[in-house]
Design a protein around this motif. Sequence first.
Motif, PDB file in Angstrom:
ATOM      1  N   UNK A 201       6.466   1.450  -5.225  1.00 26.59           N
ATOM      2  CA  UNK A 201       5.414   0.878  -6.059  1.00 26.59           C
ATOM      3  C   UNK A 201       5.993  -0.146  -7.037  1.00 26.59           C
ATOM      4  N   UNK A 202       7.127   0.186  -7.629  1.00 29.44           N
ATOM      5  CA  UNK A 202       7.792  -0.743  -8.543  1.00 29.44           C
ATOM      6  C   UNK A 202       8.306  -1.969  -7.790  1.00 29.44           C
ATOM      7  N   UNK A 203       8.787  -1.748  -6.577  1.00 31.38           N
ATOM      8  CA  UNK A 203       9.272  -2.876  -5.779  1.00 31.38           C
ATOM      9  C   UNK A 203       8.128  -3.799  -5.374  1.00 31.38           C
TER      10      UNK A 203
ATOM     11  N   UNK B 282       0.842  -1.206   0.000  1.00 25.39           N
ATOM     12  CA  UNK B 282       0.000   0.000   0.000  1.00 25.39           C
ATOM     13  C   UNK B 282       0.873   1.251   0.000  1.00 25.39           C
ATOM     14  N   UNK B 283       0.420   2.269  -0.755  1.00 23.20           N
ATOM     15  CA  UNK B 283       0.956   3.617  -0.653  1.00 23.20           C
ATOM     16  C   UNK B 283      -0.216   4.575  -0.503  1.00 23.20           C
ATOM     17  N   UNK B 284      -0.186   5.404   0.529  1.00 22.69           N
ATOM     18  CA  UNK B 284      -1.302   6.318   0.813  1.00 22.69           C
ATOM     19  C   UNK B 284      -0.895   7.775   0.621  1.00 22.69           C
ATOM     20  N   UNK B 285       0.086   8.033  -0.235  1.00 20.76           N
ATOM     21  CA  UNK B 285       0.704   9.352  -0.361  1.00 20.76           C
ATOM     22  C   UNK B 285      -0.248  10.440  -0.853  1.00 20.76           C
TER      23      UNK B 285
ATOM     24  N   UNK C 122       8.068  -7.614  -6.419  1.00 22.96           N
ATOM     25  CA  UNK C 122       7.909  -8.595  -5.359  1.00 22.96           C
ATOM     26  C   UNK C 122       6.620  -9.387  -5.443  1.00 22.96           C
ATOM     27  N   UNK C 123       5.834  -9.159  -6.504  1.00 25.40           N
ATOM     28  CA  UNK C 123       4.589  -9.903  -6.773  1.00 25.40           C
ATOM     29  C   UNK C 123       3.552  -9.727  -5.666  1.00 25.40           C
ATOM     30  N   UNK C 124       3.373  -8.479  -5.207  1.00 28.97           N
ATOM     31  CA  UNK C 124       2.318  -8.154  -4.258  1.00 28.97           C
ATOM     32  C   UNK C 124       1.117  -7.571  -5.002  1.00 28.97           C
ATOM     33  N   UNK C 125      -0.063  -7.755  -4.447  1.00 29.91           N
ATOM     34  CA  UNK C 125      -1.223  -6.991  -4.893  1.00 29.91           C
ATOM     35  C   UNK C 125      -1.077  -5.585  -4.334  1.00 29.91           C
ATOM     36  N   UNK C 126      -1.443  -4.573  -5.120  1.00 25.76           N
ATOM     37  CA  UNK C 126      -1.111  -3.199  -4.751  1.00 25.76           C
ATOM     38  C   UNK C 126      -2.327  -2.283  -4.734  1.00 25.76           C
ATOM     39  N   UNK C 127      -2.388  -1.463  -3.674  1.00 22.96           N
ATOM     40  CA  UNK C 127      -3.342  -0.359  -3.578  1.00 22.96           C
ATOM     41  C   UNK C 127      -2.519   0.917  -3.409  1.00 22.96           C
ATOM     42  N   UNK C 128      -2.787   1.921  -4.239  1.00 21.57           N
ATOM     43  CA  UNK C 128      -2.038   3.174  -4.167  1.00 21.57           C
ATOM     44  C   UNK C 128      -2.964   4.346  -4.428  1.00 21.57           C
TER      45      UNK C 128
ATOM     46  N   UNK D 273      -6.869   4.765  -5.714  1.00 23.43           N
ATOM     47  CA  UNK D 273      -7.897   5.545  -5.021  1.00 23.43           C
ATOM     48  C   UNK D 273      -7.436   6.981  -4.906  1.00 23.43           C
ATOM     49  N   UNK D 274      -8.350   7.868  -4.618  1.00 22.77           N
ATOM     50  CA  UNK D 274      -8.003   9.265  -4.430  1.00 22.77           C
ATOM     51  C   UNK D 274      -7.240   9.454  -3.112  1.00 22.77           C
ATOM     52  N   UNK D 275      -6.353  10.414  -3.101  1.00 21.92           N
ATOM     53  CA  UNK D 275      -5.566  10.694  -1.899  1.00 21.92           C
ATOM     54  C   UNK D 275      -6.450  11.219  -0.782  1.00 21.92           C
ATOM     55  N   UNK D 276      -6.031  10.966   0.452  1.00 23.91           N
ATOM     56  CA  UNK D 276      -6.676  11.472   1.669  1.00 23.91           C
ATOM     57  C   UNK D 276      -8.117  10.985   1.824  1.00 23.91           C
ATOM     58  N   UNK D 277      -8.406   9.810   1.293  1.00 25.52           N
ATOM     59  CA  UNK D 277      -9.747   9.223   1.402  1.00 25.52           C
ATOM     60  C   UNK D 277      -9.619   7.865   2.096  1.00 25.52           C
TER      61      UNK D 277
END
Length: 362
Positions: free
Chosen positions: A273-275, A261-264, A279-285, A304-308
Motif C-alpha cells: 500500500x505504501x509502495x 489494489x489490495x483485496x486482503x 509510486x503515485x498510483x490511485x489506490x483501492x484497498x 471498501x469492506x473485505x470480501x465484497x
Amino acid sequence: MRVLQLIDSLEAGGAERMAVNFANALSEHIDRSYLCTTRAEGLLKDTIVPTVGYLFLNKHSTYDIKAYRRFIKFIKTEQIDIVHAHSTSFFLGTLAKLVSPKLTLVWHDHYGNSEMLAKRPYKVLQWCSGYFDWVYCVNENLQTWVKTHLKCKQVFYLTNFVDVLGVKDEETRLKGQDGKRIVCLANLRPQKDHITLLRAFKQIKHMHPDWSLHLVGKDFDDDYAQNLRTFIVAEGLIEQVFLYGSCKGVGYILKQCTIGVLSSRSEGLPLALLEYGLGALAVVATNVGDCKKVIVDAQHGQLVQAEDAEALSKAIQVFINDFEYRTDCAKVLHAFVKQHYSKSVVIERVCEDYQKGVVAYE
C-alpha cells in the motif's frame, strides 16, 4: 553500535522487505549494520547494499545445532550489540539471548492475520517473549494483542516505511495497454483474497475490456494458486488477467500501472500500500489492519469492506471512469506517504530506541 536484522527468508514478502529496508537504511546511521537470513535466500538478496554485513545460515530445522553455533559465533566475532528479529525468527534470537544475556533482543511483529488474532498460536512465542527487551508492532491491533498475551512489557507501535523506488531494473515488462493496468502486489496466500479481486475484475471486464489486471507475488503452487488459475480460465479472463510470480524491480512494475489494489481479508500495515502511494498510483484497498491510516479519506483513495467483490469492482471503476479524480488521489496519496511513511522519520526513531534501550520508555 552494531545491529543485526534477523529474518527467516529473503522471499519478496512484506516482513522480509522490511528487514532488508532496515538493514540498508541503518547502514548509513550506525557503526555496522548486518542482516541474517536463517532458512532461505530469495529475490531480496540482490537488494542488500554492499555496506550491510550478510550471513545465510541455511538452517534445516528448528533445532539445527550447526546453524545455531554459526549464528552464535557470528554474533561474538562481529560484536553484535542488538539482534532485531522479524516475525518468526524470534526463536533463534531467543537462543542467542540465552547464551549472551547482555545482547539486546528486539522482536518485530509483522503478523499479517491481524483480523484473526483469536486463532494465532503463541505458546512458544509467549515463552520467548520473556527474553525480549522490547517489541515493535506494525499496527495497533497487534500492539494490543502482544500486551495482552506476551510477557514483554515494553510494546510499541512502529509504522512500516518505504524508500525511494528504483526504476532501473526493467526486467519485468507487463502485458496490456499503457495507462490501463491494475496491479496487485501480494503473494498468493489466502489472506490476500485474490479470488474476490478476480470476481470484481470479472464485472469490470464487461464494461472496460481494454483494462487488464496484473498479479505480482510469489506463487506457492498450492491449491490456493491452482484455484485462482482455474477461475481465470473458467471465466474467460486469460487475455486480461496475468500472473507473474515474484519479480524484481517493484518500482519499474508500478511505473507501468495506473491503479493499485489490495483485496486482503487481513493485514498489518501492508508495505504494498505504501509502495503504491510512493509510486503515485490511485489506490483501492480493503478496510483491514491499518489501511485506514493510509487511505484516510476519499481524497487519498478508496476503502471498501473485505470480501465484497461488488464494492471492490465499483471502487475500481470510479477510478477508471474519472481521470481527474484518479490523478488527484494519486498525487495526494503520494505526498502523504512521503511525509508520514518515509525512511528518515522511522529510522531516526529506531536509532534513538537502539541507543537508549528501554530507558527511553521509562
